[in-house]
Design an enzyme around this catalytic site. Structure first.
Site: not given
Ligand SMILES: NC(=O)c1ccc[n+]([C@@H]2O[C@H](COP(=O)([O-])OP(=O)(O)OC[C@H]3O[C@@H](n4cnc5c(N)ncnc54)[C@H](OP(=O)(O)O)[C@@H]3O)[C@@H](O)[C@H]2O)c1
Length: 280
Positions: A144, A157
């Protein structure tokens, strides 16, 4: 059971939504079979069907809760049992924890640390030996922009994402000359379910649209960086500028300049003060 095809194979954690979903689509377009990992099997099956019909690839669904200690070994056995040779590992699953440090139980923190700091490292440790033997492979860790930014009150975080970036950089150096690469992809605010899960959707809606990216360009830039063997990529020009400012400016000035929406403190009825750490 042998179920392998001649196509390259990618394993994506957190494939059931957001960035992981977009990574899976991109890799399928580039001719990869997939192993889709997350807890919501229905969403994974829906994606697997779509990738099969749109791109003619095979997508395997592996339901796993990565907060459970030992889950990476179960995922690894899933691929071993099917003779699936993972050439691209996308460690993407993750979420944010809201509230002040003491507001969450220790079990909540432990499960979060398992997902954010342990499971992806374990998965890399499990899949790297075969990649090194084949002298080909890509590890992609979705970190991130927060790794380069000041910490909102009570939030671990940025620290855990900084660990991911540092660990990826070290691994990348370790892998030089082996044909295997490691890349930390650092998105800023990205359209996904992340802020719904965190409960910060209302807070981040105040952040200007120009600071947001869709998941597709994030994964395109991440994939390009991985193919070039870059250890770290910050996606998007604006996010690169934010990281540069965070590096250049002193902490007191950053605190003064940080958008209120990023560090906003809200009160949750009946639960005392709460920090909505609207970190990307
Ligand atoms: N969106 C942003 O603004 C942003 C910015 C910077 C970095 N990120 C990073 O990007 C990555 C993906 O996030 P996203 O933005 O795509 O959010 P998201 O749409 O909420 O996706 C998160 C994914 O992680 C999975 N997950 C969460 N807890 C889990 C667990 N205990 N076991 C297995 N899978 C799990 C969820 O699947 P299930 O719920 O089906 O298990 C979901 O597929 C994360 O690492 C986040 O920190 C996001």
């Amino acid at each position: 059971m042998a179920d392998a095809t001649q196509r390259p194979l990618a394993l994506v954690t957190g494939a059931s939504s957001g960035i992981g979903w977009a990574f899976s689509e991109l890799l399928a377009e580039h001719g990869h079979d997939l192993v889709l990992v997350a807890r919501r099997g229905d969403r994974l099956r829906q994606l697997a069907e779509r990738l099969g019909s749109d791109h003619g690839v095979t997508a395997h669904v592996c339901e796993a809760d990565l907060s459970v200690p030992g889950a990476p070994a179960t995922v690894h056995s899933f691929t071993q049992d099917r003779s699936l040779h993972v050439g691209v590992l996308v460690n993407n699953a993750g979420y944010g924890l809201g509230g002040s440090f003491l507001e969450s139980s220790w079990e909540t923190h432990r499960a979060w640390m398992e997902v954010m700091a342990v499971q992806w490292l374990h998965l890399s440790h499990l899949y790297l030996p075969a990649m090194l033997e084949r002298r080909a492979g890509r590890i992609i860790n979705v970190a991130s922009l927060a790794a380069f930014c000041p910490e909102p009150p009570g939030s671990n975080y940025p620290a855990v994402k900084a660990f991911m970036v540092g660990s990826t950089r070290a691994l990348s150096r370790d892998l030089r000359g082996t044909g295997v690469t490691a890349t930390a992809v650092c998105p800023g605010f990205t359209d996904s379910e992340f802020h719904d899960v965190l409960g910060s959707t209302a807070t981040v809606s105040k952040i200007p649209r120009l600071m947001w990216m869709r998941a597709r360009p994030v994964v395109e830039q991440g994939w390009r960086a991985a193919q070039l063997g870059r250890p770290v990529v910050i996606t998007g020009f604006n996010n690169k500028c934010v990281a540069a400012l965070c590096w250049l400016l002193p902490g007191w000035l950053l605190d003064a300049l940080a958008p209120k929406a990023v560090l906003e403190r809200t009160r949750v009825p009946g639960r005392g003060p709460k920090t909505t750490s609207a970190v990307p």
